[in-house]
Design a protein around this motif. Structure first.
Motif, PDB file in Angstrom:
ATOM      1  N   SER A  11       8.413  -7.791  -0.600  1.00  9.34           N
ATOM      2  CA  SER A  11       8.105  -8.130   0.781  1.00  9.34           C
ATOM      3  C   SER A  11       8.196  -6.917   1.699  1.00  9.34           C
ATOM      4  O   SER A  11       7.730  -6.970   2.828  1.00  9.34           O
ATOM      5  CB  SER A  11       9.038  -9.227   1.285  1.00  9.34           C
ATOM      6  OG  SER A  11      10.374  -8.752   1.316  1.00  9.34           O
ATOM      7  N   ASN A  12       8.787  -5.853   1.217  1.00 10.50           N
ATOM      8  CA  ASN A  12       8.899  -4.640   2.017  1.00 10.50           C
ATOM      9  C   ASN A  12       7.532  -3.950   2.048  1.00 10.50           C
ATOM     10  O   ASN A  12       6.995  -3.567   1.023  1.00 10.50           O
ATOM     11  CB  ASN A  12       9.964  -3.718   1.406  1.00 10.50           C
ATOM     12  CG  ASN A  12      10.318  -2.584   2.327  1.00 10.50           C
ATOM     13  OD1 ASN A  12       9.696  -2.395   3.368  1.00 10.50           O
ATOM     14  ND2 ASN A  12      11.319  -1.823   1.948  1.00 10.50           N
ATOM     15  N   GLY A  13       6.970  -3.784   3.230  1.00 12.49           N
ATOM     16  CA  GLY A  13       5.637  -3.223   3.393  1.00 12.49           C
ATOM     17  C   GLY A  13       5.513  -1.781   3.005  1.00 12.49           C
ATOM     18  O   GLY A  13       4.440  -1.342   2.585  1.00 12.49           O
ATOM     19  N   GLU A  14       6.567  -1.023   3.074  1.00 13.74           N
ATOM     20  CA  GLU A  14       6.450   0.405   2.777  1.00 13.74           C
ATOM     21  C   GLU A  14       6.343   0.670   1.272  1.00 13.74           C
ATOM     22  O   GLU A  14       5.869   1.724   0.863  1.00 13.74           O
ATOM     23  CB  GLU A  14       7.631   1.178   3.353  1.00 13.74           C
ATOM     24  CG  GLU A  14       8.970   0.786   2.762  1.00 13.74           C
ATOM     25  CD  GLU A  14      10.124   1.366   3.522  1.00 13.74           C
ATOM     26  OE1 GLU A  14      11.086   1.769   2.863  1.00 13.74           O
ATOM     27  OE2 GLU A  14      10.058   1.423   4.764  1.00 13.74           O
ATOM     28  N   ASN A  15       6.760  -0.261   0.433  1.00  8.42           N
ATOM     29  CA  ASN A  15       6.660  -0.079  -1.013  1.00  8.42           C
ATOM     30  C   ASN A  15       5.420  -0.733  -1.610  1.00  8.42           C
ATOM     31  O   ASN A  15       5.168  -0.572  -2.804  1.00  8.42           O
ATOM     32  CB  ASN A  15       7.891  -0.663  -1.712  1.00  8.42           C
ATOM     33  CG  ASN A  15       9.134   0.136  -1.439  1.00  8.42           C
ATOM     34  OD1 ASN A  15       9.068   1.335  -1.189  1.00  8.42           O
ATOM     35  ND2 ASN A  15      10.278  -0.530  -1.476  1.00  8.42           N
ATOM     36  N   ALA A  16       4.670  -1.455  -0.816  1.00  5.61           N
ATOM     37  CA  ALA A  16       3.530  -2.214  -1.350  1.00  5.61           C
ATOM     38  C   ALA A  16       2.487  -1.287  -1.966  1.00  5.61           C
ATOM     39  O   ALA A  16       1.976  -1.561  -3.053  1.00  5.61           O
ATOM     40  CB  ALA A  16       2.903  -3.063  -0.263  1.00  5.61           C
ATOM     41  N   GLY A  17       2.160  -0.202  -1.320  1.00  2.00           N
ATOM     42  CA  GLY A  17       1.162   0.732  -1.851  1.00  2.00           C
ATOM     43  C   GLY A  17       1.610   1.367  -3.146  1.00  2.00           C
ATOM     44  O   GLY A  17       0.820   1.522  -4.081  1.00  2.00           O
ATOM     45  N   LEU A  18       2.877   1.725  -3.215  1.00  4.33           N
ATOM     46  CA  LEU A  18       3.415   2.333  -4.430  1.00  4.33           C
ATOM     47  C   LEU A  18       3.391   1.338  -5.587  1.00  4.33           C
ATOM     48  O   LEU A  18       2.987   1.684  -6.704  1.00  4.33           O
ATOM     49  CB  LEU A  18       4.846   2.812  -4.186  1.00  4.33           C
ATOM     50  CG  LEU A  18       5.560   3.402  -5.401  1.00  4.33           C
ATOM     51  CD1 LEU A  18       4.876   4.662  -5.864  1.00  4.33           C
ATOM     52  CD2 LEU A  18       7.016   3.642  -5.084  1.00  4.33           C
TER      53      LEU A  18
END
Length: 73
Positions: A11-18
């Motif tokens: 749910s953390n948006g900053e890790n979604a791309g990774l």
């Protein structure tokens, strides 16, 4: 903050791309591995498997193993 579950991580948006990049790379590696496995086999391997249902030897062996009781009914 220490994540408590995978839901917190996803749910953390900053890790979604990774995570999407890692998933894509794993899929590509798996797909290339399957392609390598398929194309590294000799053609005879697939010819034998393709002709297996057409072999009369297999049918003849199955009839020999049968005790013949089904034919007498």
């Amino acid at each position: 903050m220490i994540p408590q579950s995978f839901r917190d991580i996803l749910s953390n948006g900053e890790n979604a791309g990774l995570l999407q990049t890692i998933a894509l790379l794993l899929f590509i590696i798996f797909f290339l591995g399957i392609l390598y496995f398929v194309f590294s086999r000799p053609k005879k391997y697939y010819d034998d498997a393709a002709n297996a249902p057409l072999d009369d030897d297999n049918i003849k062996d199955e009839r020999d193993e049968d005790d013949g009781t089904a034919d007498k009914l």
